[in-house]
Scaffold this active site. Structure first.
Site, mmCIF file in Angstrom:
data_model
loop_
_atom_site.group_PDB
_atom_site.id
_atom_site.type_symbol
_atom_site.label_atom_id
_atom_site.label_comp_id
_atom_site.label_asym_id
_atom_site.label_seq_id
_atom_site.Cartn_x
_atom_site.Cartn_y
_atom_site.Cartn_z
ATOM 1 N N VAL A 95 29.040 79.835 71.970
ATOM 2 C CA VAL A 95 30.266 80.449 72.049
ATOM 3 C C VAL A 95 30.387 81.862 72.114
ATOM 4 O O VAL A 95 31.462 82.483 72.429
ATOM 5 C CB VAL A 95 31.070 79.882 70.613
ATOM 6 C CG1 VAL A 95 31.081 78.402 70.802
ATOM 7 C CG2 VAL A 95 30.411 80.417 69.300
ATOM 8 N N ASN A 121 35.305 76.293 65.618
ATOM 9 C CA ASN A 121 34.581 76.155 64.186
ATOM 10 C C ASN A 121 32.892 76.727 64.182
ATOM 11 O O ASN A 121 32.436 77.229 63.219
ATOM 12 C CB ASN A 121 34.505 74.645 63.854
ATOM 13 C CG ASN A 121 33.550 74.149 62.811
ATOM 14 O OD1 ASN A 121 33.829 74.663 61.519
ATOM 15 N ND2 ASN A 121 32.337 73.823 63.082
ATOM 16 N N SER A 180 37.203 81.243 56.024
ATOM 17 C CA SER A 180 36.322 81.090 54.793
ATOM 18 C C SER A 180 37.108 81.831 53.629
ATOM 19 O O SER A 180 37.983 82.701 53.768
ATOM 20 C CB SER A 180 34.991 81.743 54.911
ATOM 21 O OG SER A 180 34.104 81.801 53.683
ATOM 22 N N TYR A 194 29.350 88.451 57.541
ATOM 23 C CA TYR A 194 30.157 86.908 57.353
ATOM 24 C C TYR A 194 31.678 87.300 56.806
ATOM 25 O O TYR A 194 32.658 86.730 57.222
ATOM 26 C CB TYR A 194 29.296 86.160 56.371
ATOM 27 C CG TYR A 194 29.992 84.670 56.261
ATOM 28 C CD1 TYR A 194 29.405 83.991 57.329
ATOM 29 C CD2 TYR A 194 30.622 84.356 55.453
ATOM 30 C CE1 TYR A 194 29.853 82.610 57.239
ATOM 31 C CE2 TYR A 194 31.282 83.021 55.517
ATOM 32 C CZ TYR A 194 30.870 81.946 56.396
ATOM 33 O OH TYR A 194 31.241 80.806 56.474
ATOM 34 N N ALA A 195 31.480 88.254 55.540
ATOM 35 C CA ALA A 195 32.825 88.679 55.183
ATOM 36 C C ALA A 195 33.818 89.183 55.909
ATOM 37 O O ALA A 195 35.050 89.051 56.147
ATOM 38 C CB ALA A 195 32.516 89.335 53.833
ATOM 39 N N LYS A 198 34.985 86.616 58.930
ATOM 40 C CA LYS A 198 36.045 85.638 58.442
ATOM 41 C C LYS A 198 37.277 86.300 58.072
ATOM 42 O O LYS A 198 38.406 85.626 58.324
ATOM 43 C CB LYS A 198 35.417 84.852 57.196
ATOM 44 C CG LYS A 198 34.398 83.931 57.466
ATOM 45 C CD LYS A 198 34.555 83.101 58.783
ATOM 46 C CE LYS A 198 33.354 82.151 59.142
ATOM 47 N NZ LYS A 198 33.709 80.978 59.909
#
Length: 319
Positions: A95, A121, A180, A194-195, A198
């Site tokens: 992706v 996703n 998330s 990641y934070a 998201k």
């Protein structure tokens, strides 16, 4: 057909689920297939993708038979070729490659004639959280950072962008992104990358929802909390991880991927026809309380290069 069946009906609709070969993506694909949709799952792992496609087909066949829906296997012509596209199919996809994402979406529409539901996703786990010294802001790996952002943020943007081109023409569609709870607050259990990704997905979802509403295209986000998935690798969730989350989740446990199916079907189906721009946490109540970072022991008897945690002292790696 019952009132509930009619409300959550996705029969005859075409769905794409990226990252659909495992974890929450597989749960999304599974409920859509069981509810009667034609489902295309896309994933980078060819072996996992093949197994997931076969498993989904078996599960959906049983569900369709019980509900009296059409057979799962596409009818074949006299030469053995399929007369119609298969109702469950899998495609390899990275992706983070915008051209590949667009090409796959165009291929799905060319083959099935439309695209009604998209779950953007696909995601990866890279880097270490600030609970660990190698996850501290000044020590974190920028290689891991870039790799995660490319998939977890840019991959979502590319997928939604490719789907929007066709859904605008149809003047209909439902897009669901995977955000998330780590994007809704600071979370020392997840890496910076990641934070950040998201949190960006959340605002991107809202912006896209506002934009695409003019064409009757809905865009929402599911914000999972701790679920038992293999996002961090192929190994099952460790007992230590379960204990950690049990201490901070009011319901006292991690979620099972099957528990996200109801919300997914709500957002995908006509049951959610007046829902767009929403961010929907599903986290066992984890957002009701926040964990604390371990205290830094700066006593003269302990080097400042160590951090104290609940499980002991974590040494800081050399630069």
């Amino acid at each position: 057909m019952s009132v509930v069946d009619d409300l959550f009906d996705v029969r005859g609709q075409v769905a794409l689920v990226t990252g659909g070969a495992s974890g929450l993506g597989y749960a999304f694909a599974s409920i859509l297939a069981d509810a009667g949709a034609t489902v295309v799952i896309a994933d980078w792992n060819a072996e996992t993708l093949q197994k997931a496609t076969l498993s989904l087909a078996d599960s959906a066949a049983s569900a369709r038979a019980e509900a009296g829906l059409e057979p799962l296997t596409a009818p074949k012509g006299p030469t053995g070729g399929h007369l119609t596209p298969p109702l469950i199919s899998g495609h390899g996809l990275d992706v983070s490659d915008a051209r590949a994402v667009r090409a796959l979406v165009d291929r799905i529409v060319a083959r099935h004639g439309r695209l009604d539901i998209v779950f953007a996703n696909a995601g990866v786990a890279r880097g270490r959280p600030p609970l660990l010294p190698e996850g501290w802001l000044d020590d974190m790996s920028m290689t891991d950072y870039t790799a995660l952002i490319d998939v977890n943020l840019h991959g979502v943007v590319y997928t939604v962008q490719a789907a929007a081109r066709h859904m605008k023409r149809q003047r209909s569609g439902s897009i669901v992104t995977t955000a998330s709870t780590a994007g809704l607050r600071n979370d020392p259990y997840t890496p910076y990358s990641y934070a950040i990704a998201k949190a960006a997905v959340i605002n991107f979802t809202k912006q896209a929802a506002h934009d695409l509403a003019r064409w009757n295209v809905r865009v929402n986000a599911i914000a999972p909390g701790p679920f038992k998935t293999n996002l961090g690798g192929n190994a099952p969730t460790s007992a230590a991880a379960e204990d950690m989350w049990r201490a901070v989740v009011p319901l006292g446990r991690m979620g099972d991927p099957s528990e996200i199916k109801g919300l997914a079907l709500l957002l995908a189906s006509s049951a959610g026809s007046f829902m767009t721009g929403g961010i929907y946490p599903i986290d066992g109540g984890a957002l009701l309380q926040g964990p604390s970072l371990p205290a830094i022991d700066l006593s003269p008897h302990r080097p400042a290069s160590h951090v104290t945690s609940a499980s002991g002292v974590l040494p800081r790696p050399p630069r």
